[in-house]
Design a protein around this motif. Structure first.
Motif, PDB file in Angstrom:
ATOM      1  N   LYS A 279       0.824  -1.202   0.000  1.00 26.31           N
ATOM      2  CA  LYS A 279       0.000   0.000   0.000  1.00 26.31           C
ATOM      3  C   LYS A 279       0.865   1.263   0.000  1.00 26.31           C
ATOM      4  CE  LYS A 279      -4.167  -1.640  -0.040  1.00 26.31           C
ATOM      5  NZ  LYS A 279      -5.470  -1.244   0.425  1.00 26.31           N
TER       6      LYS A 279
ATOM      7  N   HIS B 126      -2.389 -10.225   5.733  1.00 27.61           N
ATOM      8  CA  HIS B 126      -3.535  -9.753   4.958  1.00 27.61           C
ATOM      9  C   HIS B 126      -4.325 -10.931   4.389  1.00 27.61           C
ATOM     10  CE1 HIS B 126      -5.489  -8.606   1.119  1.00 27.61           C
ATOM     11  NE2 HIS B 126      -6.034  -7.722   1.922  1.00 27.61           N
TER      12      HIS B 126
ATOM     13  N   ARG C  73      -8.167 -11.710   5.208  1.00 27.85           N
ATOM     14  CA  ARG C  73      -9.140 -11.640   4.110  1.00 27.85           C
ATOM     15  C   ARG C  73      -9.955 -12.935   4.070  1.00 27.85           C
ATOM     16  NH1 ARG C  73     -10.055  -7.598  -0.525  1.00 27.85           N
ATOM     17  NH2 ARG C  73     -11.591  -8.769  -1.649  1.00 27.85           N
TER      18      ARG C  73
ATOM     19  N   THR D  13     -17.615   5.519   2.991  1.00 27.51           N
ATOM     20  CA  THR D  13     -17.630   5.517   1.522  1.00 27.51           C
ATOM     21  C   THR D  13     -19.052   5.427   0.958  1.00 27.51           C
ATOM     22  OG1 THR D  13     -17.161   3.202   1.868  1.00 27.51           O
ATOM     23  CG2 THR D  13     -15.380   4.525   0.973  1.00 27.51           C
TER      24      THR D  13
ATOM     25  N   ARG E 249       0.168   2.880  -4.432  1.00 31.92           N
ATOM     26  CA  ARG E 249       0.941   1.681  -4.101  1.00 31.92           C
ATOM     27  C   ARG E 249       2.425   2.035  -4.085  1.00 31.92           C
ATOM     28  NH1 ARG E 249      -3.497   0.227  -3.325  1.00 31.92           N
ATOM     29  NH2 ARG E 249      -4.509  -1.721  -3.931  1.00 31.92           N
TER      30      ARG E 249
ATOM     31  N   ARG F 179      -6.413  -6.434  -3.862  1.00 30.90           N
ATOM     32  CA  ARG F 179      -6.902  -5.582  -2.774  1.00 30.90           C
ATOM     33  C   ARG F 179      -8.228  -4.917  -3.110  1.00 30.90           C
ATOM     34  NH1 ARG F 179      -2.744  -5.316   1.268  1.00 30.90           N
ATOM     35  NH2 ARG F 179      -4.518  -4.629   2.504  1.00 30.90           N
TER      36      ARG F 179
ATOM     37  N   CYS G  24     -12.060  -3.958  -3.059  1.00 28.24           N
ATOM     38  CA  CYS G  24     -12.908  -3.777  -1.871  1.00 28.24           C
ATOM     39  C   CYS G  24     -13.593  -5.084  -1.470  1.00 28.24           C
ATOM     40  CB  CYS G  24     -13.975  -2.728  -2.158  1.00 28.24           C
ATOM     41  SG  CYS G  24     -15.098  -2.478  -0.782  1.00 28.24           S
TER      42      CYS G  24
HETATM   43  C1  HEM Z   1     -19.561   2.727  -2.065  1.00 23.45           C
HETATM   44  C2  HEM Z   1     -18.932   2.111  -1.100  1.00 23.45           C
HETATM   45  C3  HEM Z   1     -17.490   1.694  -1.112  1.00 23.45           C
HETATM   46  C4  HEM Z   1     -16.455   2.110  -1.907  1.00 23.45           C
HETATM   47  C5  HEM Z   1     -16.498   3.146  -3.016  1.00 23.45           C
HETATM   48  C6  HEM Z   1     -15.278   1.376  -1.480  1.00 23.45           C
HETATM   49  C7  HEM Z   1     -14.034   1.502  -2.072  1.00 23.45           C
HETATM   50  C8  HEM Z   1     -12.935   0.731  -1.737  1.00 23.45           C
HETATM   51  C9  HEM Z   1     -11.679   0.739  -2.448  1.00 23.45           C
HETATM   52  C10 HEM Z   1     -11.353   1.598  -3.664  1.00 23.45           C
HETATM   53  C11 HEM Z   1     -10.856  -0.152  -1.852  1.00 23.45           C
HETATM   54  C12 HEM Z   1      -9.433  -0.510  -2.264  1.00 23.45           C
HETATM   55  C13 HEM Z   1      -8.432   0.442  -1.683  1.00 23.45           C
HETATM   56  C14 HEM Z   1      -7.040   0.199  -2.243  1.00 23.45           C
HETATM   57  O1  HEM Z   1      -6.853  -0.602  -3.137  1.00 23.45           O
HETATM   58  O2  HEM Z   1      -6.106   0.850  -1.743  1.00 23.45           O
HETATM   59  C15 HEM Z   1     -11.589  -0.717  -0.726  1.00 23.45           C
HETATM   60  C16 HEM Z   1     -11.071  -1.644   0.137  1.00 23.45           C
HETATM   61  C17 HEM Z   1     -11.753  -2.087   1.256  1.00 23.45           C
HETATM   62  N1  HEM Z   1     -13.070  -1.844   1.575  1.00 23.45           N
HETATM   63 FE1  HEM Z   1     -14.370  -0.745   0.503  1.00 23.45          FE
HETATM   64  N2  HEM Z   1     -15.623   0.548  -0.447  1.00 23.45           N
HETATM   65  C18 HEM Z   1     -16.961   0.694  -0.192  1.00 23.45           C
HETATM   66  C19 HEM Z   1     -17.699   0.022   0.738  1.00 23.45           C
HETATM   67  C20 HEM Z   1     -17.189  -0.866   1.665  1.00 23.45           C
HETATM   68  C21 HEM Z   1     -17.963  -1.601   2.627  1.00 23.45           C
HETATM   69  C22 HEM Z   1     -19.489  -1.553   2.738  1.00 23.45           C
HETATM   70  C23 HEM Z   1     -17.086  -2.320   3.390  1.00 23.45           C
HETATM   71  C24 HEM Z   1     -17.334  -3.261   4.533  1.00 23.45           C
HETATM   72  C25 HEM Z   1     -18.476  -3.778   4.831  1.00 23.45           C
HETATM   73  C26 HEM Z   1     -15.745  -2.017   2.885  1.00 23.45           C
HETATM   74  C27 HEM Z   1     -14.571  -2.513   3.401  1.00 23.45           C
HETATM   75  C28 HEM Z   1     -13.348  -2.456   2.763  1.00 23.45           C
HETATM   76  C29 HEM Z   1     -12.151  -3.138   3.253  1.00 23.45           C
HETATM   77  C30 HEM Z   1     -12.025  -3.925   4.556  1.00 23.45           C
HETATM   78  C31 HEM Z   1     -11.157  -2.916   2.295  1.00 23.45           C
HETATM   79  C32 HEM Z   1      -9.737  -3.478   2.293  1.00 23.45           C
HETATM   80  C33 HEM Z   1      -9.728  -4.758   1.494  1.00 23.45           C
HETATM   81  C34 HEM Z   1      -8.355  -5.401   1.360  1.00 23.45           C
HETATM   82  O3  HEM Z   1      -7.356  -4.683   1.240  1.00 23.45           O
HETATM   83  O4  HEM Z   1      -8.310  -6.636   1.329  1.00 23.45           O
HETATM   84  N3  HEM Z   1     -15.852  -1.149   1.834  1.00 23.45           N
HETATM   85  N4  HEM Z   1     -12.853  -0.176  -0.687  1.00 23.45           N
END
Ligand code: HEM
Length: 455
Positions: A84, A107, A111, A265, A329, A400, A402
């Motif tokens: 990251k 991670h 996950r 978000t 990244r 990675r 979401c």
């Molecule tokens: C419109 C809603 C959402 C958007 C636009 C969004 C967007 C994102 C994005 C762009 C990433 C990747 C970040 C990266 O690559 O650096 C991410 C990762 C993540 N999001 Fe979301 N997200 C949303 C909703 C949610 C919800 C509802 C949850 C949980 C219930 C969530 C939990 C997470 C988690 C835990 C990660 C990290 C995943 C990993 O690295 O394995 N997000 N999100």
């Protein structure tokens, strides 16, 4: 040294690394512009360097990816060579070592533990919670009332996450969380720029506010865990975390991550959606037509496929106002990209804001036109606009991507369907609208809107 691709790659010869060209001008000037209007700053870089640009940020070498081909290549094909970037390294202060910020084997283990609760059949079970929470707002809202919809959506999505993932009622906590987040995220941008390490060590009022906000959220998360521990385990994700993780700090980090990533978000996306609908009454009518004809009472999981326009409106709002507006990244090893050699330790960024609005990949890129997502068969289809892979990334990509993607789509569609059936909010007089590109793309002045009952 700027030069042609592959110059300086002869092994064993100590030559300066060749780097693609990038924006000119002093670092100070760039720092000021980037701080004042970061989205425009990146747009400008990609306009002048449409594939790959290089710039210096203090001692860092930063590569800006302006083309979806390169985004796919780096984030997906070369994903293993990345960790990251700078923003998430910083956000560790708040999220610790949760799923969003952890790396490597840790991670992957986390996950595997968390993903099943947010996928497939499991998420169907959350639909009723989502609709019930939206219904509570539906019955509380009054015709003609002026409310900050950014606050309303944040309270709503926080309540959904609390119920669905933690088996807890967070309705009373929404104001506390909103205040802490506003204090935290508003000022966060400053901590991403050169000199931030130093800034954090100087006892300024901003720093004190930031640490106080982290403290408040920390207390809330620990209370939430204690409350859940005191009750019998249930099917919720928090019960799973408590059963599988022995380390309290690890549980704290995961809960904080899911609580914040899981609501802020989605709330941001919904708030932009309300505003875009109010600015485009013809789109609002098109949406209302679907809700009036396809829904038989309160929406449910079974209705999701029957609401392509609702989904298209949410998709289009996230195209123009992506809640996550930039991905970063750091390369772990030397990486070849577009004929250039990026040394290990380089920072690479790709901005959803820029890619989602680029006329090379989108017709009428700045127009709010949800119909672009609907195919000739009347169904929603992410491929219909014809954009290349890697040009639409509201949820990121690669390993990675979401973890809450399916949860968020379902929540966006169900909340919008429940509320837009009865309400057609308009912007309150005097309300200024401007994005604030902090960690998420928030509304700089909130979003006060006057509620108008449809019937
Ligand atoms: C419109 C809603 C959402 C958007 C636009 C969004 C967007 C994102 C994005 C762009 C990433 C990747 C970040 C990266 O690559 O650096 C991410 C990762 C993540 N999001 Fe979301 N997200 C949303 C909703 C949610 C919800 C509802 C949850 C949980 C219930 C969530 C939990 C997470 C988690 C835990 C990660 C990290 C995943 C990993 O690295 O394995 N997000 N999100």
């Amino acid at each position: 040294m700027e030069g042609t691709p592959t110059a300086g790659r002869r092994s064993g010869v100590a030559r300066p690394v060749a780097r693609p060209p990038g924006p000119r001008g002093s670092l100070l000037y760039a720092g000021i512009v980037a701080r004042r209007d970061p989205t425009a700053y990146f747009e400008g870089i990609v306009r002048d360097h449409p594939r790959l640009a290089h710039l210096r940020l203090g001692r860092e070498h930063v590569y800006v990816l302006g083309h979806p081909e390169l985004v796919q290549e780096l984030f997906v094909a070369r994903g293993r060579a990345l960790r990251k970037g700078r923003a998430l390294e910083r956000i560790r202060m708040l999220l610790g070592d949760g799923l969003l910020t952890s790396e490597g084997e840790r991670h992957r283990t986390q996950r595997r533990l968390i993903q099943p609760a947010l996928h497939g059949d499991r998420i169907a079970a959350y639909a009723d919670d989502m609709v019930a929470t939206a219904r509570a707002y539906d019955t509380r809202w009054r015709d003609g009332e002026v409310l900050d919809l950014a606050r309303e959506m944040s309270g709503l999505t926080l309540t959904v996450v609390g119920r669905a993932l933690f088996g807890s009622d967070l309705r009373e906590e929404t104001a506390r969380v909103a205040e802490a987040l506003a204090a935290l995220l508003g000022g966060f941008q400053r901590h991403l720029l050169p000199g931030a390490d130093l800034l954090l060590r100087i006892p300024t009022p901003g720093r004190a506010r930031m640490f106080a906000a982290i403290d408040r959220l920390d207390r809330l998360v620990r209370e939430l865990i204690e409350r859940r521990r005191a009750a019998p385990p249930g099917p919720d994700l928090l019960s799973t975390l408590l059963a599988h993780l022995d380390d309290d700090t690890q549980v704290r980090d995961e809960v904080m991550t899911l609580l914040l990533a899981g609501h802020e978000t989605t709330a941001t996306a919904l708030t932009w959606t309300w505003w875009l609908l109010s600015e485009h009454p013809e789109v609002a009518r098109w949406l209302h037509e679907e809700l009036d004809t396809r829904l038989d009472g309160v929406p449910s999981y079974a209705d999701l496929d029957r609401l392509p326009r609702t989904r298209a409106v949410f998709a289009e709002a996230m195209r123009l106002y992506p809640p996550s507006w930039i991905l970063g990244r750091r390369t772990l090893t030397e990486v070849e990209l577009d004929g250039w050699t990026l040394p290990a330790g380089s920072l690479c960024v790709a901005s959803q804001w820029v890619l989602h609005r680029d006329g090379r990949f989108w017709a009428a890129p700045l127009e709010f036109a949800p119909r672009r997502w609907i195919g000739p068969d009347g169904r929603y289809d992410e491929a219909v606009p014809g954009q290349p892979r890697g040009a639409y990334l509201p949820f990121g990509l690669g390993a990675r991507i979401c973890v809450g993607l399916a949860f968020a789509w379902m929540e966006g569609v169900l909340v919008l369907a429940t509320l837009a059936r009865h309400w057609d909010p308009e912007l309150a007089p005097g309300q200024k609208v401007e994005p604030l590109p902090a960690v998420t793309l928030r509304q700089k002045y909130g979003m006060r809107m006057r509620l108008r009952a449809r019937r």
